[in-house]
Scaffold this motif. Structure first.
Motif, PDB file in Angstrom:
ATOM      1  N   UNK A  80       0.511  -1.355  -0.122  1.00  0.00           N
ATOM      2  CA  UNK A  80       0.282   0.191   0.099  1.00  0.00           C
ATOM      3  C   UNK A  80       0.845   0.960   0.183  1.00  0.00           C
ATOM      4  N   UNK A  81       1.654   1.114   1.241  1.00  0.00           N
ATOM      5  CA  UNK A  81       3.044   2.610   0.379  1.00  0.00           C
ATOM      6  C   UNK A  81       3.126   2.984  -0.494  1.00  0.00           C
ATOM      7  N   UNK A  82       3.937   1.804  -1.631  1.00  0.00           N
ATOM      8  CA  UNK A  82       4.512   1.524  -2.189  1.00  0.00           C
ATOM      9  C   UNK A  82       3.795   1.944  -3.604  1.00  0.00           C
ATOM     10  N   UNK A  83       2.011   1.427  -3.373  1.00  0.00           N
ATOM     11  CA  UNK A  83       0.977   2.227  -4.427  1.00  0.00           C
ATOM     12  C   UNK A  83       1.048   3.490  -4.018  1.00  0.00           C
ATOM     13  N   UNK A  84       0.206   4.128  -2.949  1.00  0.00           N
ATOM     14  CA  UNK A  84       0.473   5.738  -3.157  1.00  0.00           C
ATOM     15  C   UNK A  84       2.017   6.318  -3.742  1.00  0.00           C
ATOM     16  N   UNK A  85       2.669   5.693  -3.004  1.00  0.00           N
ATOM     17  CA  UNK A  85       3.794   6.442  -3.954  1.00  0.00           C
ATOM     18  C   UNK A  85       4.373   6.384  -5.305  1.00  0.00           C
ATOM     19  N   UNK A  86       3.503   5.386  -5.895  1.00  0.00           N
ATOM     20  CA  UNK A  86       3.948   5.355  -7.141  1.00  0.00           C
ATOM     21  C   UNK A  86       3.012   6.382  -8.273  1.00  0.00           C
ATOM     22  N   UNK A  87       1.831   5.826  -7.545  1.00  0.00           N
ATOM     23  CA  UNK A  87       0.345   6.794  -7.948  1.00  0.00           C
ATOM     24  C   UNK A  87       0.747   8.593  -8.037  1.00  0.00           C
ATOM     25  N   UNK A  88       1.571   8.496  -6.896  1.00  0.00           N
ATOM     26  CA  UNK A  88       1.983  10.242  -6.916  1.00  0.00           C
ATOM     27  C   UNK A  88       3.056  10.484  -7.392  1.00  0.00           C
ATOM     28  N   UNK A  89       3.888   9.603  -7.562  1.00  0.00           N
ATOM     29  CA  UNK A  89       5.001   9.703  -9.017  1.00  0.00           C
ATOM     30  C   UNK A  89       4.759  10.238 -10.404  1.00  0.00           C
ATOM     31  N   UNK A  90       3.640   9.154 -10.790  1.00  0.00           N
ATOM     32  CA  UNK A  90       3.205   8.873 -12.246  1.00  0.00           C
ATOM     33  C   UNK A  90       1.748  10.282 -11.887  1.00  0.00           C
ATOM     34  N   UNK A  91       1.071  10.536 -11.475  1.00  0.00           N
ATOM     35  CA  UNK A  91       0.049  11.457 -11.071  1.00  0.00           C
ATOM     36  C   UNK A  91      -1.004  11.014 -11.425  1.00  0.00           C
ATOM     37  N   UNK A  92      -1.563   9.608 -10.765  1.00  0.00           N
ATOM     38  CA  UNK A  92      -2.841   8.584 -10.700  1.00  0.00           C
ATOM     39  C   UNK A  92      -3.692   9.347  -9.311  1.00  0.00           C
ATOM     40  N   UNK A  93      -4.757  10.100 -10.068  1.00  0.00           N
ATOM     41  CA  UNK A  93      -5.425  10.714  -8.922  1.00  0.00           C
ATOM     42  C   UNK A  93      -6.247   9.548  -7.832  1.00  0.00           C
ATOM     43  N   UNK A  94      -6.663   8.414  -8.708  1.00  0.00           N
ATOM     44  CA  UNK A  94      -7.605   7.672  -7.890  1.00  0.00           C
ATOM     45  C   UNK A  94      -6.906   6.093  -7.383  1.00  0.00           C
ATOM     46  N   UNK A  95      -7.824   5.466  -6.583  1.00  0.00           N
ATOM     47  CA  UNK A  95      -7.578   3.813  -6.395  1.00  0.00           C
ATOM     48  C   UNK A  95      -8.237   3.432  -6.369  1.00  0.00           C
ATOM     49  N   UNK A  96      -8.387   2.206  -6.078  1.00  0.00           N
ATOM     50  CA  UNK A  96      -9.961   0.871  -6.004  1.00  0.00           C
ATOM     51  C   UNK A  96      -9.033   0.123  -5.017  1.00  0.00           C
TER      52      UNK A  96
END
Length: 277
Positions: free
Chosen positions: A19-35
């Motif tokens: 989960x922390x890696x997912x949050x970091x990767x989303x921030x890095x790539x500009x992904x705004x949402x997660x399911x």
């Protein structure tokens, strides 16, 4: 649209990321949402996950999954309802208004599809008001007919809406997932029906590739690798009035064997390539 503004990555697409890696990767790539999925969220801690995604500025678009309502045994049915109430509470804590439901397959030894679907309706009658009190909507997901025996006796949007429309739209709607409905020539008119009733609660993308793997569950293809015209299906839901997040949910052993950040970047790129207006 050529931005990632509506893109959401379902956690299962990159389940190799913590989960922390997912949050970091989303921030890095500009992904705004997660399911999100319940099992990894529970392992990390529901409150801790809520804090993590909130601090990362991520929108939780859905929680997967509730459901499995088709048991005949009274104790099993009571346990399923209790678990679904917990799922509703988890969704509310995570800040999402949508709990995706996989309704359940035939109980062992049963061939009664009609009875199984009626038990789903009975469960929704109890769960819908409970979800409403928590600000959560239930989204019935029809699964491809190959899953009808063991996973979901709701196979079409028609069947899902026939169930959902017994209840208020703010309690029960549907999940529109390209992987499960692309083959159904009635699906476009049912998307319009769902939209007219305010019942499209989430829209998910995955491609259909063949041959299917052994066990079939993990055969969801990367966008653009298979038979589905994603832009066409996006057009259907938008014509029906849906303007919410678009979630990419892939179960794929080949993707899971790769670097998760690389897969997320590829998925975002494919999303742009195959959904842009």
């Amino acid at each position: 649209m050529t931005s990632l503004e509506r893109f959401s990555v379902n956690q299962m697409t990159v389940k190799q990321l913590t989960l922390p890696e997912l949050a970091d990767a989303c921030l890095e790539l500009g992904v705004p949402g997660v399911g999100l999925w319940r099992e990894p969220v529970q392992a990390y801690g529901v409150e801790a996950t809520a804090k993590l995604v909130r601090e990362a500025g991520l929108t939780v678009t859905t929680l997967c999954r509730g459901g499995f309502f088709t048991a005949i045994d009274p104790d099993e049915r009571a346990a399923a309802l209790a678990d679904n109430r917990r799922a509703v509470e988890e969704a509310a804590t995570l800040g999402t208004d949508t709990l995706v439901l996989v309704s359940g397959g035939l109980p062992a030894g049963s061939r009664d599809l009609h009875g199984a679907r009626e038990r789903i309706a009975d469960a929704l009658a109890e769960l819908g008001p409970y979800a409403e009190r928590h600000g959560v909507r239930l989204a019935i997901e029809p699964l491809h007919p190959m899953f009808a025996s063991d996973r979901c006796v709701v196979s079409t949007l028609t069947q899902a809406l026939d169930l959902a429309e017994r209840f208020p739209a703010h309690q029960v709607g549907v999940t529109v997932d390209t992987y499960h409905i692309w083959w159904d020539d009635r699906a476009p008119e049912q998307i319009a029906r769902a939209g007219a009733g305010g019942r499209i609660h989430t829209f998910q993308l995955a491609d259909w590739t063949t041959p299917l793997p052994e066990g079939v569950l993990n055969g969801r293809g990367q966008l653009g690798d298979g038979s589905i015209d994603m832009r066409e299906w996006k057009g259907y839901v938008e014509a029906a009035g849906y303007t919410g997040p678009i979630e990419v949910e892939l179960f794929n052993d080949g993707l899971w064997a790769r670097d998760g950040r690389e897969v997320l970047a590829e998925t975002a790129s494919r999303f742009l390539a195959h959904t842009a207006d």
